[in-house]
Design a protein around this motif. Structure first.
Motif, PDB file in Angstrom:
ATOM      1  N   GLY A  89      23.142  14.688 107.902  1.00 32.36           N
ATOM      2  CA  GLY A  89      22.880  14.168 106.561  1.00 32.36           C
ATOM      3  C   GLY A  89      21.441  14.315 106.115  1.00 32.36           C
ATOM      4  N   ASP A  90      20.535  14.587 107.051  1.00 27.42           N
ATOM      5  CA  ASP A  90      19.142  14.825 106.656  1.00 27.42           C
ATOM      6  C   ASP A  90      18.958  16.203 106.025  1.00 27.42           C
ATOM      7  OD1 ASP A  90      19.880  15.795 109.202  1.00 27.42           O
ATOM      8  OD2 ASP A  90      17.789  15.989 109.821  1.00 27.42           O
ATOM      9  N   ILE A  91      19.887  17.124 106.297  1.00 24.04           N
ATOM     10  CA  ILE A  91      19.750  18.511 105.820  1.00 24.04           C
ATOM     11  C   ILE A  91      20.757  18.842 104.721  1.00 24.04           C
ATOM     12  CG2 ILE A  91      19.889  20.954 106.495  1.00 24.04           C
ATOM     13  CD1 ILE A  91      19.181  20.130 109.336  1.00 24.04           C
ATOM     14  N   ARG A 115      22.438  22.326 100.566  1.00 24.02           N
ATOM     15  CA  ARG A 115      21.188  21.698 100.988  1.00 24.02           C
ATOM     16  C   ARG A 115      20.979  20.394 100.232  1.00 24.02           C
ATOM     17  NH1 ARG A 115      16.453  26.113 101.015  1.00 24.02           N
ATOM     18  NH2 ARG A 115      15.252  24.204 101.311  1.00 24.02           N
ATOM     19  N   ARG A 116      20.463  19.415 100.962  1.00 23.97           N
ATOM     20  CA  ARG A 116      20.165  18.118 100.349  1.00 23.97           C
ATOM     21  C   ARG A 116      19.113  18.277  99.260  1.00 23.97           C
ATOM     22  NH1 ARG A 116      20.598  12.819 100.771  1.00 23.97           N
ATOM     23  NH2 ARG A 116      22.165  12.908 102.405  1.00 23.97           N
ATOM     24  N   SER A 117      18.059  19.065  99.554  1.00 26.16           N
ATOM     25  CA  SER A 117      17.022  19.264  98.541  1.00 26.16           C
ATOM     26  C   SER A 117      17.010  20.715  98.098  1.00 26.16           C
ATOM     27  CB  SER A 117      15.649  18.860  99.086  1.00 26.16           C
ATOM     28  OG  SER A 117      15.439  19.439 100.350  1.00 26.16           O
ATOM     29  N   LEU A 118      17.359  20.915  96.836  1.00 29.45           N
ATOM     30  CA  LEU A 118      17.420  22.270  96.283  1.00 29.45           C
ATOM     31  C   LEU A 118      16.127  22.575  95.540  1.00 29.45           C
ATOM     32  CD1 LEU A 118      21.052  22.095  94.901  1.00 29.45           C
ATOM     33  CD2 LEU A 118      20.267  23.484  96.836  1.00 29.45           C
ATOM     34  N   ASN A 119      15.748  23.856  95.544  1.00 31.02           N
ATOM     35  CA  ASN A 119      14.580  24.309  94.801  1.00 31.02           C
ATOM     36  C   ASN A 119      15.083  25.088  93.585  1.00 31.02           C
ATOM     37  OD1 ASN A 119      12.491  25.765  93.763  1.00 31.02           O
ATOM     38  ND2 ASN A 119      11.771  26.562  95.730  1.00 31.02           N
ATOM     39  N   PRO A 120      14.990  24.510  92.377  1.00 30.86           N
ATOM     40  CA  PRO A 120      15.605  25.146  91.196  1.00 30.86           C
ATOM     41  C   PRO A 120      14.975  26.485  90.817  1.00 30.86           C
ATOM     42  CG  PRO A 120      14.360  23.159  90.582  1.00 30.86           C
ATOM     43  CD  PRO A 120      14.351  23.217  92.073  1.00 30.86           C
ATOM     44  N   ALA A 121      13.778  26.777  91.328  1.00 33.69           N
ATOM     45  CA  ALA A 121      13.106  28.023  90.943  1.00 33.69           C
ATOM     46  C   ALA A 121      13.603  29.225  91.719  1.00 33.69           C
ATOM     47  CB  ALA A 121      11.595  27.869  91.132  1.00 33.69           C
ATOM     48  N   GLY A 143      36.454  28.021 111.877  1.00 33.38           N
ATOM     49  CA  GLY A 143      36.734  28.590 113.187  1.00 33.38           C
ATOM     50  C   GLY A 143      35.602  29.448 113.723  1.00 33.38           C
ATOM     51  N   HIS A 144      34.565  29.651 112.911  1.00 28.79           N
ATOM     52  CA  HIS A 144      33.419  30.459 113.339  1.00 28.79           C
ATOM     53  C   HIS A 144      32.179  29.598 113.569  1.00 28.79           C
ATOM     54  CE1 HIS A 144      35.952  33.726 112.172  1.00 28.79           C
ATOM     55  NE2 HIS A 144      35.891  33.437 110.889  1.00 28.79           N
ATOM     56  N   GLU A 145      32.340  28.299 113.680  1.00 25.81           N
ATOM     57  CA  GLU A 145      31.210  27.387 113.755  1.00 25.81           C
ATOM     58  C   GLU A 145      30.278  27.743 114.924  1.00 25.81           C
ATOM     59  OE1 GLU A 145      34.351  26.575 113.432  1.00 25.81           O
ATOM     60  OE2 GLU A 145      34.385  25.787 111.399  1.00 25.81           O
ATOM     61  N   PRO A 146      28.961  27.582 114.745  1.00 24.63           N
ATOM     62  CA  PRO A 146      28.282  26.937 113.619  1.00 24.63           C
ATOM     63  C   PRO A 146      28.190  27.752 112.331  1.00 24.63           C
ATOM     64  CG  PRO A 146      26.664  27.724 115.196  1.00 24.63           C
ATOM     65  CD  PRO A 146      28.022  27.931 115.830  1.00 24.63           C
ATOM     66  N   MET A 147      28.428  29.067 112.347  1.00 23.06           N
ATOM     67  CA  MET A 147      28.453  29.795 111.078  1.00 23.06           C
ATOM     68  C   MET A 147      29.554  29.224 110.179  1.00 23.06           C
ATOM     69  SD  MET A 147      28.806  33.901 110.452  1.00 23.06           S
ATOM     70  CE  MET A 147      30.572  34.057 110.712  1.00 23.06           C
ATOM     71  N   HIS A 148      29.324  29.037 108.901  1.00 26.27           N
ATOM     72  CA  HIS A 148      28.113  29.235 108.108  1.00 26.27           C
ATOM     73  C   HIS A 148      27.419  27.896 107.835  1.00 26.27           C
ATOM     74  CE1 HIS A 148      29.357  33.386 106.943  1.00 26.27           C
ATOM     75  NE2 HIS A 148      30.549  32.885 107.012  1.00 26.27           N
ATOM     76  N   THR A 149      28.149  26.792 107.995  1.00 23.34           N
ATOM     77  CA  THR A 149      27.571  25.489 107.611  1.00 23.34           C
ATOM     78  C   THR A 149      26.302  25.196 108.401  1.00 23.34           C
ATOM     79  OG1 THR A 149      29.114  24.475 109.172  1.00 23.34           O
ATOM     80  CG2 THR A 149      29.715  24.413 106.842  1.00 23.34           C
ATOM     81  N   GLY A 150      26.270  25.614 109.666  1.00 22.00           N
ATOM     82  CA  GLY A 150      25.108  25.344 110.515  1.00 22.00           C
ATOM     83  C   GLY A 150      23.875  26.133 110.107  1.00 22.00           C
ATOM     84  N   PHE A 151      24.023  27.031 109.135  1.00 23.15           N
ATOM     85  CA  PHE A 151      22.896  27.847 108.680  1.00 23.15           C
ATOM     86  C   PHE A 151      22.417  27.429 107.290  1.00 23.15           C
ATOM     87  CE2 PHE A 151      25.155  31.378 111.265  1.00 23.15           C
ATOM     88  CZ  PHE A 151      24.735  30.796 112.454  1.00 23.15           C
ATOM     89  N   VAL A 152      22.876  26.296 106.809  1.00 26.87           N
ATOM     90  CA  VAL A 152      22.414  25.773 105.520  1.00 26.87           C
ATOM     91  C   VAL A 152      21.126  24.985 105.754  1.00 26.87           C
ATOM     92  CG1 VAL A 152      22.930  24.182 103.623  1.00 26.87           C
ATOM     93  CG2 VAL A 152      24.726  25.679 104.533  1.00 26.87           C
ATOM     94  N   GLY A 153      20.087  25.316 105.020  1.00 38.25           N
ATOM     95  CA  GLY A 153      18.824  24.592 105.147  1.00 38.25           C
ATOM     96  C   GLY A 153      17.653  25.485 104.779  1.00 38.25           C
ATOM     97  N   VAL A 213      12.598  28.347 109.985  1.00 39.43           N
ATOM     98  CA  VAL A 213      13.945  28.053 109.493  1.00 39.43           C
ATOM     99  C   VAL A 213      14.308  26.671 110.006  1.00 39.43           C
ATOM    100  CG1 VAL A 213      14.972  29.282 111.484  1.00 39.43           C
ATOM    101  CG2 VAL A 213      16.353  28.883 109.445  1.00 39.43           C
ATOM    102  N   GLN A 214      14.930  25.879 109.149  1.00 41.42           N
ATOM    103  CA  GLN A 214      15.267  24.497 109.517  1.00 41.42           C
ATOM    104  C   GLN A 214      16.698  24.219 109.090  1.00 41.42           C
ATOM    105  OE1 GLN A 214      13.444  22.194 111.175  1.00 41.42           O
ATOM    106  NE2 GLN A 214      11.724  23.580 111.467  1.00 41.42           N
ATOM    107  N   THR A 215      17.627  24.588 109.956  1.00 38.90           N
ATOM    108  CA  THR A 215      19.035  24.323 109.693  1.00 38.90           C
ATOM    109  C   THR A 215      19.584  23.520 110.880  1.00 38.90           C
ATOM    110  OG1 THR A 215      19.857  26.287 110.845  1.00 38.90           O
ATOM    111  CG2 THR A 215      19.178  26.575 108.548  1.00 38.90           C
TER     112      THR A 215
END
Lengths: 331, 331
Positions: free
Chosen positions: A24-26, A38-44, A55-65, A324-326
């Motif tokens: 939940g921090d990410i 991402r919890r904090s989005l950069n609109p620019a 079924g491919h975890e951690p791809m792709h959710t584990g790479f959000v950040g 990278v921080q995911t």
């Protein structure tokens, strides 16, 4: 093989709920709890979005950040997310700089991401570009058919595009960069045990005690040959040899060597294979400039490994090295 | 299950060689290529050293680095490192502030680390303290015998002691802290498939299609009961219930919840179990203040999970949160 699950119908969603609860921090859930962003989005910046079947975890959710994806859409096990899910992710993350979609080369994924892109672009609401990942050399190139599948190299594409987007690259630049990373990336996998699909709790293919499956994908599909099981050095030489042949030559080139576990193979064995693959490529004049070893792009509980090479230049090396921080990739 | 290996006799060393080849930015081999230590040592700090048999990867080598261990000694599969190996690690990493040894509670490990400590202390050459980790509640407490085993909670002890040492804590403080973290930490595991030992390539125990082994350790030893396989919610409630009972009550307490994979269980299932465990503890008034989900403390290719709770206070929370830069744990 038995699984920790409450039922095949709820498996993918329950995994996703646990993932969001743990990170939940990410990340936060998007609309309808069907994608994460991402919890904090950069609109620019350009939004970078990927997704595919569960079924491919951690791809792709584990790479959000930070430095990688802005959103990831997950379907049922081995089933593409719907165009609606993808459209919702685009709407939530693109504030005007456009959205870059990273799509593994499977008919269902390509079709659904394409439909979502068309819906998003209608009336000029969003600018969209798409990068198709097709790094799996086990599938022969041909003029007909879907062509090569997207497998573990997807991680490399998502890291490099994500970092470039984070640094402010424009949508069109990201499209060119993504296609270049795909061209520079080749993967091949081998399995010692098939995938157990939750709906049936049976393996998609059954190997004898002295057999291995060479050229497997990440959906439990059989590979391109069933070979006699052999020692790790011979397996590494076989897979690395195919990759080297596909590139033509890598003599004197700097590369990223990525040894990926397909789900049920312990990290100890991945390191063992990495050591052998590294030695193989070095004997062939290749410079292993960067490396990654771990279980990142999986096929549920398949036992096996894939080996990925990305040819690096100065620009790609810098994109790889940047922070990278995911949930699953951090440096 | 088949393995990627060249032979049982060389397996542990080949894994270690691959590990060092992949993480040369963080670790180097010590004397005789039998232990690994941090590439850059800080001579002013207490050296924090752990180790044990191979087969638990990424523990312990994957936890060497800034904010965690200074050295890790690896034996053959499920076999303690020798006193000589441990002594060499002490000599290479302790420059005068002393060495803190973190030892999982098994007869062989305890004996060999004790002998190494005695050899190191001879003639006043080194000051040594030892923390014994015994977090596995599946083993009943008793006045006789070895007592409870050290399992996944070892990661928590190594992180918190490592971070305190990095911040400059003295040897005696680290001993007190380590014992406190051990007291605050309880773990229980469940397996769906036994461990395949490389020497025999057979499973240490064989479960039927509708059986699970409750209370397993990390050496392929059987658990404390063989139960009927059931759904993930019931399994999570069973394991979490045992942990809650062992603590007595955790009502209103803040805890770290760590769901660990035992080797062959996919991350997707670990997240699913995490979500269920978190909900279970929250229903019992426990505050899940921190969480960790992943495959960190393993038993080769055993399929299963363990659940660990560490009761947190402000100090332990700060020690957990502080940066760590190792091959397998990074934030």
């Amino acid at each position: 093989m038995k699984k920790f699950m409450n039922g095949a119908a709820t498996l993918a969603q329950e995994c996703l709920e646990g993932f969001v609860a743990a990170h939940g921090d990410i990340v936060v859930f998007g609309e309808g709890r069907k994608h994460v962003r991402r919890r904090s989005l950069n609109p620019a910046k350009v939004a970078v979005i990927s997704g595919g079947g569960a079924g491919h975890e951690p791809m792709h959710t584990g790479f959000v950040g930070h430095g990688m994806l802005d959103a990831a859409c997950t379907g049922h096990v081995f089933t593409s997310p719907t165009p609606d899910q993808i459209l919702a992710a685009i709407r939530e993350t693109d504030s005007g700089a456009g959205a870059l979609l990273i799509v593994k080369n499977y008919d269902g994924d390509v079709m659904n991401f394409e439909m979502a892109a068309e819906m998003a672009m209608a009336g000029g609401a969003h600018r969209i570009e798409t990068v198709i990942v097709n790094d799996d050399i086990a599938v022969e190139r041909s003029a007909r058919g879907t062509g090569r599948r997207g497998v573990a190299g997807t991680l490399v594409v998502e890291k490099m595009i994500g970092t470039a987007a984070q640094a402010g690259a424009a949508l069109e630049e990201l499209k060119v960069l993504g296609d270049a990373v795909v061209s520079a990336t080749r993967t091949m996998g081998v399995a010692l045990k098939g995938t157990t699909v939750p709906q049936t709790t049976r393996e998609t293919f059954v190997l004898g005690p002295n057999e291995m499956e060479v050229g497997v994908g990440i959906h439990g599909e059989p590979g391109r040959s069933r070979d006699d099981m052999t020692d790790a050095s011979s397996i590494a030489a076989l897979i690395c040899g195919h990759i080297l042949d596909d590139f033509g030559s890598l003599d004197g080139q700097s590369v990223l060597l990525f040894v990926n576990g397909l789900g049920a193979t312990p990290l100890s064995e991945l390191y063992l294979v990495f050591g052998l693959a590294r030695a193989f490529f070095e004997r062939h004049g290749v410079i292993i400039a960067r490396s990654l070893v771990g279980t990142y792009v999986t096929s549920l509980d398949m036992a096996g490994v894939s080996i990925t090479i990305t040819v690096l230049d100065e620009h790609l090396t810098a994109l790889w090295d940047a922070p990278v921080q995911t949930a699953s990739l951090r440096w």
